[in-house]
Write an enzyme that holds these catalytic residues in place. Structure first.
Site, PDB file in Angstrom:
ATOM      1  N   GLU A 114     -94.628 -17.567   5.372  1.00 24.76           N
ATOM      2  CA  GLU A 114     -94.226 -17.054   5.861  1.00 24.76           C
ATOM      3  C   GLU A 114     -95.172 -15.324   5.316  1.00 24.76           C
ATOM      4  O   GLU A 114     -95.020 -15.102   4.272  1.00 24.76           O
ATOM      5  CB  GLU A 114     -92.837 -16.800   5.665  1.00 24.76           C
ATOM      6  CG  GLU A 114     -92.102 -17.885   5.327  1.00 24.76           C
ATOM      7  CD  GLU A 114     -90.073 -17.310   5.900  1.00 24.76           C
ATOM      8  OE1 GLU A 114     -89.983 -16.814   5.367  1.00 24.76           O
ATOM      9  OE2 GLU A 114     -90.004 -18.889   5.521  1.00 24.76           O
ATOM     10  N   LYS A 116     -95.115 -12.027   4.084  1.00 25.48           N
ATOM     11  CA  LYS A 116     -93.699 -10.893   2.943  1.00 25.48           C
ATOM     12  C   LYS A 116     -94.050  -9.955   3.120  1.00 25.48           C
ATOM     13  O   LYS A 116     -94.638  -8.523   2.980  1.00 25.48           O
ATOM     14  CB  LYS A 116     -94.186 -10.859   1.760  1.00 25.48           C
ATOM     15  CG  LYS A 116     -93.361 -10.740   0.284  1.00 25.48           C
ATOM     16  CD  LYS A 116     -93.823 -10.480  -0.962  1.00 25.48           C
ATOM     17  CE  LYS A 116     -92.921 -10.897  -1.931  1.00 25.48           C
ATOM     18  NZ  LYS A 116     -92.641  -9.212  -1.320  1.00 25.48           N
ATOM     19  N   ASP A 118     -93.068  -5.749   3.364  1.00 27.43           N
ATOM     20  CA  ASP A 118     -92.499  -5.054   3.357  1.00 27.43           C
ATOM     21  C   ASP A 118     -92.031  -3.784   3.136  1.00 27.43           C
ATOM     22  O   ASP A 118     -92.374  -2.601   4.469  1.00 27.43           O
ATOM     23  CB  ASP A 118     -94.136  -4.190   3.298  1.00 27.43           C
ATOM     24  CG  ASP A 118     -93.632  -3.099   1.490  1.00 27.43           C
ATOM     25  OD1 ASP A 118     -93.349  -3.692   0.489  1.00 27.43           O
ATOM     26  OD2 ASP A 118     -94.892  -2.375   0.761  1.00 27.43           O
ATOM     27  N   TYR A 226     -85.247 -14.463   8.042  1.00 29.33           N
ATOM     28  CA  TYR A 226     -86.391 -15.556   6.856  1.00 29.33           C
ATOM     29  C   TYR A 226     -84.834 -16.255   5.813  1.00 29.33           C
ATOM     30  O   TYR A 226     -85.885 -17.302   5.338  1.00 29.33           O
ATOM     31  CB  TYR A 226     -87.264 -15.110   6.053  1.00 29.33           C
ATOM     32  CG  TYR A 226     -86.829 -13.626   5.303  1.00 29.33           C
ATOM     33  CD1 TYR A 226     -86.145 -14.270   4.027  1.00 29.33           C
ATOM     34  CD2 TYR A 226     -87.304 -12.545   5.568  1.00 29.33           C
ATOM     35  CE1 TYR A 226     -86.527 -12.787   3.402  1.00 29.33           C
ATOM     36  CE2 TYR A 226     -87.086 -11.114   4.877  1.00 29.33           C
ATOM     37  CZ  TYR A 226     -86.604 -11.615   3.383  1.00 29.33           C
ATOM     38  OH  TYR A 226     -86.591 -10.796   2.808  1.00 29.33           O
ATOM     39  N   LYS A 313     -99.297 -11.929  -4.081  1.00 25.52           N
ATOM     40  CA  LYS A 313     -98.808 -10.504  -3.482  1.00 25.52           C
ATOM     41  C   LYS A 313    -100.893 -10.430  -3.334  1.00 25.52           C
ATOM     42  O   LYS A 313    -101.229 -10.743  -3.608  1.00 25.52           O
ATOM     43  CB  LYS A 313     -98.615  -9.815  -5.078  1.00 25.52           C
ATOM     44  CG  LYS A 313     -97.317  -9.744  -5.218  1.00 25.52           C
ATOM     45  CD  LYS A 313     -96.854  -8.593  -4.542  1.00 25.52           C
ATOM     46  CE  LYS A 313     -95.241  -8.445  -4.853  1.00 25.52           C
ATOM     47  NZ  LYS A 313     -94.880  -6.939  -4.754  1.00 25.52           N
ATOM     48  N   CYS A 407    -111.027  30.696   2.917  1.00 24.20           N
ATOM     49  CA  CYS A 407    -110.829  29.602   3.971  1.00 24.20           C
ATOM     50  C   CYS A 407    -111.709  28.909   4.165  1.00 24.20           C
ATOM     51  O   CYS A 407    -113.091  30.315   4.739  1.00 24.20           O
ATOM     52  CB  CYS A 407    -109.953  30.156   4.709  1.00 24.20           C
ATOM     53  SG  CYS A 407    -109.522  28.867   6.574  1.00 24.20           S
ATOM     54  N   CYS A 410    -111.664  30.965   8.260  1.00 24.93           N
ATOM     55  CA  CYS A 410    -111.940  32.259   8.418  1.00 24.93           C
ATOM     56  C   CYS A 410    -111.868  33.107   7.607  1.00 24.93           C
ATOM     57  O   CYS A 410    -112.107  34.463   7.800  1.00 24.93           O
ATOM     58  CB  CYS A 410    -110.684  32.401   8.854  1.00 24.93           C
ATOM     59  SG  CYS A 410    -109.109  32.136   7.819  1.00 24.93           S
ATOM     60  N   CYS A 425    -104.123  29.049   3.314  1.00 26.88           N
ATOM     61  CA  CYS A 425    -105.022  30.129   4.068  1.00 26.88           C
ATOM     62  C   CYS A 425    -103.633  31.384   4.443  1.00 26.88           C
ATOM     63  O   CYS A 425    -103.172  30.705   5.365  1.00 26.88           O
ATOM     64  CB  CYS A 425    -105.566  29.745   4.865  1.00 26.88           C
ATOM     65  SG  CYS A 425    -106.649  31.162   6.426  1.00 26.88           S
ATOM     66  N   CYS A 431    -106.613  32.616  11.625  1.00 22.66           N
ATOM     67  CA  CYS A 431    -107.573  31.167  11.483  1.00 22.66           C
ATOM     68  C   CYS A 431    -107.004  30.159  12.446  1.00 22.66           C
ATOM     69  O   CYS A 431    -106.878  30.486  13.040  1.00 22.66           O
ATOM     70  CB  CYS A 431    -106.825  31.556   9.785  1.00 22.66           C
ATOM     71  SG  CYS A 431    -107.265  30.045   8.984  1.00 22.66           S
TER      72      CYS A 431
END
Ligand code: IVH
Length: 674
Positions: A114, A116, A118, A226, A313, A407, A410, A425, A431
């Site tokens: 099956e 697994k 998460d 399951y 795993k 930035c 700008c 910024c 901007c």
């Protein structure tokens, strides 16, 4: 009598219909009626149940909508302890596992492989075909009762199908958050300037423990079952029982396979190690179970886990590649994200060219340098990340990264506030990504709802210089819109109409739309009802602001800062002159008061004449504050039918005034409306 009887029949009929359509839609993914028709049936059921609370069953499909608040999850002992699984990481481990088993039972058995999932393990108890209880794993001995929240998960049956199920049994599985839901939530959070959820599993675990089941319902969790547990023997194998569970209406994994021998297991592992990238949810491995119950019994358990099952795993997939450059992205809120530009490399089935470096601290911690060979990993998160540097391969001339100070969009200076990981910024008003972001927020559904305007058109309007602020939208002429790329007469008309219609949008949504940092939809509403017009809000003092429920010091300061800014005030004045609504309407004013100012309420149970939501709205309308759980600071508890006895006791112990629905309605003077 006849009347009651027919009401009861209708409730029963609606329940059956809704259960059936829910099953078709969510478990079979094969709907046979429209969403609208489904909603109509559901509305009818909810209305009947609200008017006749004695007809509301705990397994009613109306429970899937949520709304009930759990103040505290009850800790309940598991009937059968919830064990964990031994972990393996290699083919050799699988061979060992099979050898151990073959030694005990004399042969290599049938295995069931099956995925697994998460997510979060859940144990569901059914009695007489009805869901009775849902418990989290907890410490394995006892878990939390999350039944109310679990009922909102559409793939979990509230009532079973057919007749063949055992009178009483438990079924276990995994609640998980599909990737689509996860990405949607994070998109919304990003737009609301809220911290993002780290990965689907965390998001799922957080959701299942939320107090407000209506929020849980909105998060589209899913569940795959399951493991069937029953005092009576049902069949002789796990595979058979899972197939039965499917017949009873459960969603079981469609990816489960019965295999023989180690080779079968390895083939399954290899397949999903690659194909997992295409699944609509995350898995962190596969689970291998001995199929036959007699064999399972012979094998038994260790202190912590069954000897008849094991998990394999997946390794987080990791590759090495060269860091070519670091570029910087500016988000809608002005937040800067450094991005690693990589020499393209194949990872978990996709070509990776870029990876997030998150912020300056991460760069410093990793000590990555341009030209370095870096390790890129695809872990639980969606975006690949850099987890380390191969120092042996560092070029001699590689020097430490100097983080940008202006930035990239700008050239305005960047700022990093104490306690914040990111640089921002400061040029909020000019901007480009920030301005476009502001316009996108302004026109969004919960704000001005100008749905004829999309991201692409906004970009065009901005780049052509036509729209540089939200106020400019209201100066747009049809001819100007028509001159844009790919703009037809009809879309231009729609846009003009949409902009015009937005002038009717009520104050609280305009206030949300103008985009004061940290002011979400709910806070905007509170501010609107508290101050009633923009001028009162603009001149509110820090103390007046934090006196409003849920407004903390940080938010109060951002509001003050926002109104200290000349550009913001200028935009507001312009919007006012175009006729946007900057005060509560007559009707809203008539209906509000500050009678409940400073009081906090807990609303609990079911009411005869109002829904819980309606009561909560009334509280807000009159300046009161809703809170989730009873504490020493609660002013009133409004108790309806079916309020839990524990809550009642707690309120009494803390000497909190308990109001009935009628008493509350009198208190706010809404009697004539009720
Ligand atoms: S069987 C004794 N099957 O993994 C049997 N568990 O590490 C124990 N999980 O707590 C569970 N997918 O939360 C089983 N197909 C699957 C699973 C699965 C995910 C989780 C579950 C369990 C943990 C054990």
């Amino acid at each position: 009598m006849g009347m009651e009887n027919s009401l009861e029949n209708r409730v029963e009929e609606l329940t059956k219909l809704l259960d059936e359509h829910n099953y078709n839609y969510y478990v079979l993914a094969n709907p046979t009626i429209s969403d609208y028709e489904f909603d109509m049936l559901l509305q009818e059921l909810i209305q009947l149940e609200t008017a006749n609370p004695e007809l509301l069953k705990p397994t009613s499909p109306s429970q899937r909508v949520g709304g009930e608040i759990t103040q505290q999850f009850r800790n309940v002992k598991h009937k059968y302890p919830m064990l964990s699984l031994g972990n393996t990481y290699s083919e050799e481990d699988i061979v060992d596992f099979d050898e151990r088993i073959a030694k005990t039972i004399g042969d290599t058995p049938d295995y069931v492989c099956e995925l697994k999932y998460d997510g979060v393990a859940i144990a569901l108890t059914y009695e007489n075909g009805e869901l009775k209880q849902a418990l989290t794993r907890g410490d394995g001995e006892s878990g939390d009762d999350v039944t109310t929240n679990v009922k909102t998960i559409k793939t979990i049956p509230l009532t079973l199908r057919g007749q063949d199920y055992p009178r009483s049994f438990e079924i276990r599985g995994e609640i998980f958050m599909p990737l689509k839901s996860f990405l949607e939530i994070n998109k919304e959070r990003e737009e609301a300037d809220e911290p993002l959820l780290a990965n689907p599993r965390n998001a799922c675990a957080g959701t299942i423990k939320m107090m407000d089941s209506a929020v849980v319902a909105s998060r589209n969790l899913d569940c795959a079952l399951y493991h069937v547990l029953c005092d009576d023997e049902l069949s002789d194998s796990h595979y058979q029982d899972i197939d039965s569970a499917k017949q009873w209406g459960f969603k079981v994994s469609e990816y489960t396979e019965k295999v023989r021998g180690v080779a079968g297991i390895i083939a399954y592992i290899d397949k999903w190690n690659i194909k997992r990238e295409q699944l609509p949810f995350e898995i962190d491995g596969v689970v291998i179970k001995v199929n036959n119950y007699k064999h399972q019994k012979t094998l038994g358990f260790t202190a912590k886990s069954p000897r008849w099952a094991i998990s394999y795993k997946f390794k987080a997939q990791k590759v090495a590649t060269k860091l070519e450059a670091i570029t910087y992205q500016v988000g809608r809120t002005g937040a800067i994200t450094p991005v690693a530009n990589l020499n393209p490399v194949l990872l978990a089935g996709t070509t990776v060219k870029r990876a997030s470096l998150h912020n300056a601290d991460i760069i410093e911690k990793l000590d990555v340098r341009i030209g370095d060979t870096v390790f890129v990993e695809k872990g639980g998160e969606i975006i690949p990340k850099i987890v380390g540097v191969d120092l042996d391969k560092r070029p001699l001339d590689a020097h430490a990264v100097t983080y940008i100070s202006i930035c990239p969009e700008c050239n305005a200076p960047l700022q990093r506030l104490t306690g914040e990981a990111k640089h921002y910024c400061v040029n909020e008003q000019a901007c480009p990504p920030q301005v476009k972001g502001k316009i996108e927020h302004f026109i969004s559904r919960k704000a001005m709802d100008i749905d004829s305007l999309g991201e692409e058109t906004i970009a065009q309007l901005y780049e052509s210089g036509l729209v540089k602020s939200i106020a400019d939208l209201y100066e747009l002429k049809k001819e100007q819109i028509l001159a844009l790329d790919r703009m037809a007469e009809k879309s231009a008309n729609n846009l003009i109409d949409g902009i015009k219609a937005s002038k009717q949008v009520p104050f609280e949504r305009v206030l949300f739309g103008i985009g004061i940092r940290h002011i979400g939809e709910t806070t905007a509403k509170k501010l609107a009802f508290c101050f009633k017009d923009i001028d009162a809000l603009r001149s509110a003092s820090f103390d007046q602001l934090i006196a409003v429920g849920d407004i903390g010091e940080r938010t109060a300061n951002t509001i003050i800062e926002f109104f200290n800014n000349e550009t913001n005030n200028h935009i507001i004045e312009r919007l006012k002159s175009y006729g946007l609504c900057f005060h509560l309407s007559e009707e809203e004013l008539l209906n509000t008061s500050d009678k409940l100012q400073g009081s906090t309420f807990v609303v609990s149970g079911v009411f005869a004449n109002h829904s819980r939501d309606e009561i909560k709205k009334l509280i807000e309308k009159h300046g009161g504050r809703n809170v989730g759980s009873i504490s020493g600071k609660t002013s009133y508890v409004i108790a309806g039918d079916k309020m839990g006895p524990e809550k009642f006791k707690k309120a009494q112990k803390l000497n909190i005034t308990i109001l009935t629905e009628t008493e509350f309605i009198e208190m706010v003077g809404e009697g004539e409306n009720a």
